[in-house]
Design a protein around this motif. Structure first.
Motif, mmCIF file in Angstrom:
data_model
loop_
_atom_site.group_PDB
_atom_site.id
_atom_site.type_symbol
_atom_site.label_atom_id
_atom_site.label_comp_id
_atom_site.label_asym_id
_atom_site.label_seq_id
_atom_site.Cartn_x
_atom_site.Cartn_y
_atom_site.Cartn_z
ATOM 1 N N TYR A 33 0.840 -1.196 0.000
ATOM 2 C CA TYR A 33 0.000 0.000 0.000
ATOM 3 C C TYR A 33 0.873 1.243 0.000
ATOM 4 O O TYR A 33 1.985 1.245 0.554
ATOM 5 N N TYR A 35 0.178 5.259 1.331
ATOM 6 C CA TYR A 35 -0.679 6.234 1.979
ATOM 7 C C TYR A 35 0.086 7.549 2.022
ATOM 8 O O TYR A 35 1.309 7.574 1.910
ATOM 9 N N GLN A 37 0.159 11.508 4.177
ATOM 10 C CA GLN A 37 -0.362 12.320 5.275
ATOM 11 C C GLN A 37 0.160 13.738 5.094
ATOM 12 O O GLN A 37 1.348 14.003 5.303
ATOM 13 N N MET A 89 3.887 13.536 3.860
ATOM 14 C CA MET A 89 4.624 12.334 4.261
ATOM 15 C C MET A 89 3.971 11.163 3.542
ATOM 16 O O MET A 89 2.749 11.007 3.598
ATOM 17 N N PHE A 91 3.679 7.174 3.231
ATOM 18 C CA PHE A 91 3.931 5.931 3.954
ATOM 19 C C PHE A 91 3.679 4.742 3.039
ATOM 20 O O PHE A 91 2.655 4.661 2.360
ATOM 21 N N PHE A 107 3.590 -0.369 8.744
ATOM 22 C CA PHE A 107 3.965 0.846 8.028
ATOM 23 C C PHE A 107 5.463 1.101 8.119
ATOM 24 O O PHE A 107 6.102 0.823 9.144
ATOM 25 N N GLY A 108 6.001 1.670 7.053
ATOM 26 C CA GLY A 108 7.369 2.161 7.072
ATOM 27 C C GLY A 108 7.440 3.507 7.777
ATOM 28 O O GLY A 108 6.422 4.067 8.173
ATOM 29 N N GLN A 109 8.664 4.021 7.902
ATOM 30 C CA GLN A 109 8.883 5.275 8.622
ATOM 31 C C GLN A 109 8.493 6.499 7.803
ATOM 32 O O GLN A 109 8.460 7.597 8.321
#
Lengths: 116, 110
Positions: A33, A35, A37, A89, A91, A107-109
């Motif tokens: 995925y 995402y 933000q 950001m 993700f 989730f990654g950083q």
């Protein structure tokens, strides 16, 4: 402990330039995925990917965006011609299963993209 | 349109207090509800709930889902300053996406 890794952690780009954000999902995961933000806003779904094709995408994921799994480990998000409003950001996440099987996503950083 | 609503938006408490965070949802084809903690960057997974009335517990954190009333709560007892974070509720709708709420920003004062 296995984790999702993203590179770079921060990218600054000029408006109109192409960027590629890179992710290495957890190795035995099958669903991937992206995402994003925007600062101060909620996490928004962009796209999900399974079996080398997009399984679902949001209205944010327009023709300027594309995803690819170029090899057995990487998962990339490309933005063709960045706009100021793409600053956010981003993700990457992966999950072991999907479909009718319930599973959590990891989730990654994140990659902070700044378009100037 | 699918939506996930969290309340309160922010909360300030003192160490030792108990807090309850709320998440309500309206989605088609509900699959599961997940809670994440977001401190600086990546949301880190806390709980996944799929069945009504079954409490999930991890240390001082616990969560429960009510699929009839379409909400979940996350409880944190004996809060510590390290619990300060944004707590995100996400609902897996359909098969391939998670829909997030705006989060509850919790600040725990020493």
């Amino acid at each position: 402990e296995p984790e999702v890794t993203q590179t770079p952690s921060h990218q600054v780009t000029q408006m109109g330039q192409e960027v590629i954000l890179r992710c290495v999902p957890i190795s035995n995961h099958l669903y991937f995925y992206w995402y994003r933000q925007i600062l101060g806003q909620k996490v928004e779904f962009l796209v999900s990917f399974y079996n080398n094709e997009i399984s679902e995408k949001s209205e944010i994921f327009d023709d300027q965006f594309s995803v690819e799994r170029p090899d057995g480990s990487n998962f990339t998000l490309k933005i063709r011609s960045t706009k100021l409003e793409d600053s956010a950001m981003y993700f990457c996440a992966s999950s072991e299963a999907g479909g009718i099987v319930n599973t959590e996503a990891f989730f990654g950083q994140g990659t902070r993209l700044t378009v100037v | 349109e699918d939506k996930v609503v969290q309340s309160p938006l922010s909360l300030v408490v003192h160490e030792g207090d108990t807090v309850t965070l709320n998440c309500s949802y309206e989605v088609t084809n509900f699959r599961s509800l997940l809670w994440y903690k977001q401190e600086k960057k990546a949301p880190t997974f806390l709980f996944m709930l799929t069945s009504s009335g079954i409490e999930k517990k991890s240390g001082r954190l616990s969560s429960i889902l009510d699929k009839k009333e379409l909400f979940s709560i996350l409880n944190i007892t004996a809060t510590q300053t390290g619990d300060s974070a944004v707590y995100l509720c996400a609902v897996r709708a359909g098969t391939y996406k998670y829909i997030f709420g705006t989060g509850t920003r919790l600040k725990v004062l020493a």
